[in-house]
Motif scaffolding. Sequence first.
Motif, PDB file in Angstrom:
ATOM      1  N   PRO A   1      60.456 110.810   4.572  1.00  0.00           N
ATOM      2  CA  PRO A   1      61.316 109.627   4.683  1.00  0.00           C
ATOM      3  C   PRO A   1      61.893 109.194   3.337  1.00  0.00           C
ATOM      4  O   PRO A   1      61.226 109.264   2.301  1.00  0.00           O
ATOM      5  CB  PRO A   1      60.387 108.558   5.244  1.00  0.00           C
ATOM      6  CG  PRO A   1      59.012 108.999   4.850  1.00  0.00           C
ATOM      7  CD  PRO A   1      59.044 110.502   4.845  1.00  0.00           C
ATOM      8  N   ASP A   2      63.134 108.745   3.374  1.00  0.00           N
ATOM      9  CA  ASP A   2      63.822 108.239   2.187  1.00  0.00           C
ATOM     10  C   ASP A   2      63.316 106.850   1.845  1.00  0.00           C
ATOM     11  O   ASP A   2      63.218 105.986   2.709  1.00  0.00           O
ATOM     12  CB  ASP A   2      65.329 108.209   2.469  1.00  0.00           C
ATOM     13  CG  ASP A   2      66.120 107.576   1.344  1.00  0.00           C
ATOM     14  OD1 ASP A   2      65.698 107.706   0.175  1.00  0.00           O
ATOM     15  OD2 ASP A   2      67.152 106.936   1.627  1.00  0.00           O
TER      16      ASP A   2
ATOM     17  N   SER B   1      64.681 105.008  -0.793  1.00  0.00           N
ATOM     18  CA  SER B   1      65.611 104.419  -1.756  1.00  0.00           C
ATOM     19  C   SER B   1      66.034 102.995  -1.386  1.00  0.00           C
ATOM     20  O   SER B   1      66.443 102.228  -2.257  1.00  0.00           O
ATOM     21  CB  SER B   1      66.847 105.313  -1.918  1.00  0.00           C
ATOM     22  OG  SER B   1      67.487 105.533  -0.668  1.00  0.00           O
ATOM     23  N   ASN B   2      65.954 102.636  -0.116  1.00  0.00           N
ATOM     24  CA  ASN B   2      66.266 101.259   0.282  1.00  0.00           C
ATOM     25  C   ASN B   2      65.148 100.727   1.166  1.00  0.00           C
ATOM     26  O   ASN B   2      65.385 100.116   2.200  1.00  0.00           O
ATOM     27  CB  ASN B   2      67.615 101.198   1.019  1.00  0.00           C
ATOM     28  CG  ASN B   2      68.078  99.769   1.287  1.00  0.00           C
ATOM     29  OD1 ASN B   2      67.776  98.846   0.527  1.00  0.00           O
ATOM     30  ND2 ASN B   2      68.802  99.583   2.381  1.00  0.00           N
TER      31      ASN B   2
ATOM     32  N   ARG C   1      58.868 101.865   6.881  1.00  0.00           N
ATOM     33  CA  ARG C   1      60.080 102.651   6.585  1.00  0.00           C
ATOM     34  C   ARG C   1      60.046 103.974   7.340  1.00  0.00           C
ATOM     35  O   ARG C   1      61.076 104.415   7.879  1.00  0.00           O
ATOM     36  CB  ARG C   1      60.167 102.897   5.082  1.00  0.00           C
ATOM     37  CG  ARG C   1      61.391 103.689   4.648  1.00  0.00           C
ATOM     38  CD  ARG C   1      62.681 102.970   4.963  1.00  0.00           C
ATOM     39  NE  ARG C   1      63.818 103.653   4.361  1.00  0.00           N
ATOM     40  CZ  ARG C   1      65.083 103.446   4.713  1.00  0.00           C
ATOM     41  NH1 ARG C   1      65.363 102.579   5.666  1.00  0.00           N
ATOM     42  NH2 ARG C   1      66.060 104.102   4.118  1.00  0.00           N
ATOM     43  N   HIS C   2      58.883 104.619   7.383  1.00  0.00           N
ATOM     44  CA  HIS C   2      58.721 105.857   8.145  1.00  0.00           C
ATOM     45  C   HIS C   2      59.051 105.623   9.615  1.00  0.00           C
ATOM     46  O   HIS C   2      59.560 106.530  10.299  1.00  0.00           O
ATOM     47  CB  HIS C   2      57.278 106.359   7.992  1.00  0.00           C
ATOM     48  CG  HIS C   2      56.997 107.662   8.658  1.00  0.00           C
ATOM     49  ND1 HIS C   2      56.189 107.756   9.776  1.00  0.00           N
ATOM     50  CD2 HIS C   2      57.397 108.935   8.387  1.00  0.00           C
ATOM     51  CE1 HIS C   2      56.100 109.024  10.153  1.00  0.00           C
ATOM     52  NE2 HIS C   2      56.824 109.751   9.321  1.00  0.00           N
TER      53      HIS C   2
END
Length: 272
Positions: free
Chosen positions: A154-155, A157-158, A221-222
């Motif tokens: 997962p990203d 960055s935000n 987030r994931h």
Amino acid sequence: MQSLEQINETKDYILTKIDVQPAVGLILGSGLGTLADEIEEAVVIPYTDIPNFAKSGAIGHANELVIGKLEGKVVVAMKGRFHYYEGFTMDEVTFPVRVMKALGIQQLIVTNACGAVNKDFKPGDLMLIEDHINLTGQNPLIGPNNDALGTRFPDMSNLYNDELRQLASEVAEKQGFGLQSGVYAWWSGPTYETPAEIRMIRTLGADAVGMSTVPEAIVARHSSMRVLGISCLTNMAAGILNQPLNHQEVIDVAAQVNKKFTGLIKGVVSAM
């Protein structure tokens, strides 16, 4: 990683207790749990009654799941969280976030009480988490990935959602106060950091340090949830004021800013 069977078992149990659709998740940090008392038409479920839930032994954590209406929105509030330093696994620490997602929650507000590393901050300030630094070497996603729960890589960055941070800033401004904004460093605990470690943490670029939040935020987030992180700065970190640290100070300062904190969260929930 938690199994879908466990997540669904817990979700199904909670659904037997409510007849509403939750919209927002809240994780309330040390001394901040009184916000749950503002929830109307509340259903209170002790953690000990919830299948697969752990039970926190940390001071200032009531071990209750509170579900009801806050500013007209249906919320699920953790009145007390699980900490890695208590000996819980990463799966146990983050399991409630998985359950919130299974209940249909898409937005999570995660809060904590922590120490200020940035010397321009002061006890009693509220800080929007704009990013974090994981200093523990642990990650709740280590192990086999279940694609039904989220992507393998997962990203981040935000992670702490820009729009939600902007919303919180606007709410605070309307309520007549400003918010700090900075980077939160996750320290495993349970010892407070040494003065040398605080100097290291400041050099690395962190503005505050605490013993929670990051695992839950990563799993949220994931799970493709939008995350808003808010820290209550309860003390200056080790070595800054050359005075001993203690948890009672954390609880006391959190209580002092409770009205401001509660007003902020209620305003954000109302505007979501």
